[in-house]
Design a protein around this motif. Structure first.
Motif, PDB file in Angstrom:
ATOM      1  N   ASP A  86       0.862  -1.172   0.000  1.00  0.00           N
ATOM      2  CA  ASP A  86       0.000   0.000   0.000  1.00  0.00           C
ATOM      3  C   ASP A  86       0.901   1.225   0.000  1.00  0.00           C
ATOM      4  N   THR A  87       0.814   2.033  -1.046  1.00  0.00           N
ATOM      5  CA  THR A  87       1.757   3.136  -1.175  1.00  0.00           C
ATOM      6  C   THR A  87       1.096   4.332  -1.852  1.00  0.00           C
ATOM      7  N   ARG A  88       1.917   5.269  -2.316  1.00  0.00           N
ATOM      8  CA  ARG A  88       1.423   6.494  -2.961  1.00  0.00           C
ATOM      9  C   ARG A  88       2.101   6.639  -4.323  1.00  0.00           C
ATOM     10  N   ARG A 231       8.878   8.436   1.243  1.00  0.00           N
ATOM     11  CA  ARG A 231       8.995   7.207   2.019  1.00  0.00           C
ATOM     12  C   ARG A 231       9.403   6.084   1.078  1.00  0.00           C
ATOM     13  N   PRO A 232      10.189   5.111   1.549  1.00  0.00           N
ATOM     14  CA  PRO A 232      10.499   3.962   0.691  1.00  0.00           C
ATOM     15  C   PRO A 232       9.215   3.288   0.210  1.00  0.00           C
ATOM     16  N   GLY A 233       9.153   3.010  -1.076  1.00  0.00           N
ATOM     17  CA  GLY A 233       7.956   2.416  -1.656  1.00  0.00           C
ATOM     18  C   GLY A 233       7.085   3.402  -2.399  1.00  0.00           C
ATOM     19  N   ASP A 234       7.310   4.702  -2.196  1.00  0.00           N
ATOM     20  CA  ASP A 234       6.588   5.698  -2.988  1.00  0.00           C
ATOM     21  C   ASP A 234       6.914   5.521  -4.471  1.00  0.00           C
ATOM     22  N   ILE A 235       5.960   5.880  -5.312  1.00  0.00           N
ATOM     23  CA  ILE A 235       6.152   5.834  -6.760  1.00  0.00           C
ATOM     24  C   ILE A 235       6.057   7.265  -7.282  1.00  0.00           C
ATOM     25  N   VAL A 236       7.012   7.662  -8.114  1.00  0.00           N
ATOM     26  CA  VAL A 236       7.109   9.042  -8.590  1.00  0.00           C
ATOM     27  C   VAL A 236       6.919   9.101 -10.094  1.00  0.00           C
ATOM     28  N   LYS A 237       6.130  10.064 -10.538  1.00  0.00           N
ATOM     29  CA  LYS A 237       6.007  10.377 -11.963  1.00  0.00           C
ATOM     30  C   LYS A 237       6.518  11.801 -12.169  1.00  0.00           C
ATOM     31  N   TRP A 238       7.647  11.933 -12.871  1.00  0.00           N
ATOM     32  CA  TRP A 238       8.158  13.262 -13.207  1.00  0.00           C
ATOM     33  C   TRP A 238       7.224  13.930 -14.221  1.00  0.00           C
TER      34      TRP A 238
END
Length: 290
Positions: A86-88, A231-238
């Protein structure tokens, strides 16, 4: 099988794998979560990294060999767990080829592999792209996974969520710089990062984000609960932006009005490995759903 090493009397270093992978990340996450949840008397610090972690403990409260045996048992349990999180997913605006990182790279050209070009020109060439613009499209074209936060306070290390054959590879500067602008988006090896504070560095500089990611005063509304954003596990879209939007977002950050676009998601490693592009598309749908 992970490798366990004592580091003096108070540390155990665990190398889950020799190189970063999402599989190694999930094993490390499961093990460090298990240590945290067990509330082991004597464990004083848990420090996760990209494909490894370190445990600090008090040998007067728990025998070192017992501590190591417990970690090995936790590894067996971790290997049986479903790799789901469960992440962001978070949109991070980036002003590529900005004037501030350009000024910095020009000051430190003698420390670079290609003193005659920019960091983006160099990265594009060694990765087989026709231009810096094509490289930029590849950099922001797929999401990135935050595998570790640290080294410098609040600095995220991000791993590109594509097949390894498509991953960008760019070495760090030959000799480190003594200056890097705050919130520089950089790249070294197989990791992207955001410099949370101004200081020395060696990652190639691609751009800068107006988004605050480390705020000891906790003035940013999205940092009221904790001064470190990622936080570790976050997903980033530039998301690429121009100078006008950079200035507008910077003004909103200063006024306390800026809120990053982000959504809660469930990430399954099995689903990702079965269909990487399809999983990434679903993540984008979740991020931009109204």
């Amino acid at each position: 099988m992970s490798r366990y090493t004592f580091g003096g009397d108070e540390h155990i270093f665990v190398e889950v794998d020799e190189e970063m992978s999402l599989e190694a990340f999930f094993t490390s996450l499961a093990m460090t979560n298990a240590v945290r949840d067990a509330k082991i008397d004597g464990v004083t610090e848990i420090c996760p990294a990209n494909a490894s972690f370190q445990i600090k403990f008090d040998p007067d409260k728990i025998h070192p060999q017992k501590m190591m045996d417990m970690l090995k048992e936790m590894e067996q349990s971790a290997e049986k767990q479903e790799a789901k999180l469960d992440t962001r997913i978070i949109e991070v605006p980036v002003y590529y080829q900005d004037p501030w990182t350009h000024e910095t790279l020009m000051r430190f050209r003698e420390r670079h592999q290609d003193p005659s070009g920019t960091d983006l020109d160099y990265a594009a060439r060694i990765n087989g792209f026709d231009s810096a613009e094509d490289f930029i499209k590849a950099h922001h074209g797929a999401p990135w996974f935050v595998s570790m936060v640290g080294f410098v306070s609040g600095l995220p290390f991000l791993y590109q969520m594509v097949d390894r054959s498509r991953q960008i590879q760019v070495p760090k500067y030959v000799r480190p710089r003594t200056d890097t602008p705050k919130q520089t988006v950089g790249y070294g090896g197989s990791f992207s990062c955001i410099y949370s504070v101004r200081g020395a560095g060696g990652y190639q500089m691609f751009g800068i984000t107006p988004m605050t990611i480390f705020d000891p005063k906790q003035e940013a509304p999205y940092l009221k609960d904790f001064m470190v954003f990622f936080r570790p596990g976050d997903i980033v879209k530039w998301r690429p932006i121009d100078r006008a939007e950079y200035d507008a977002i910077s003004a909103d950050v200063q006024a306390g009005r800026f809120e990053p676009r982000m959504k809660n998601v469930v990430f399954s490693l099995d689903d990702f490995n079965a269909d990487m592009d399809g999983t990434n598309a679903k993540l984008m749908e979740a991020l931009y759903a109204d």
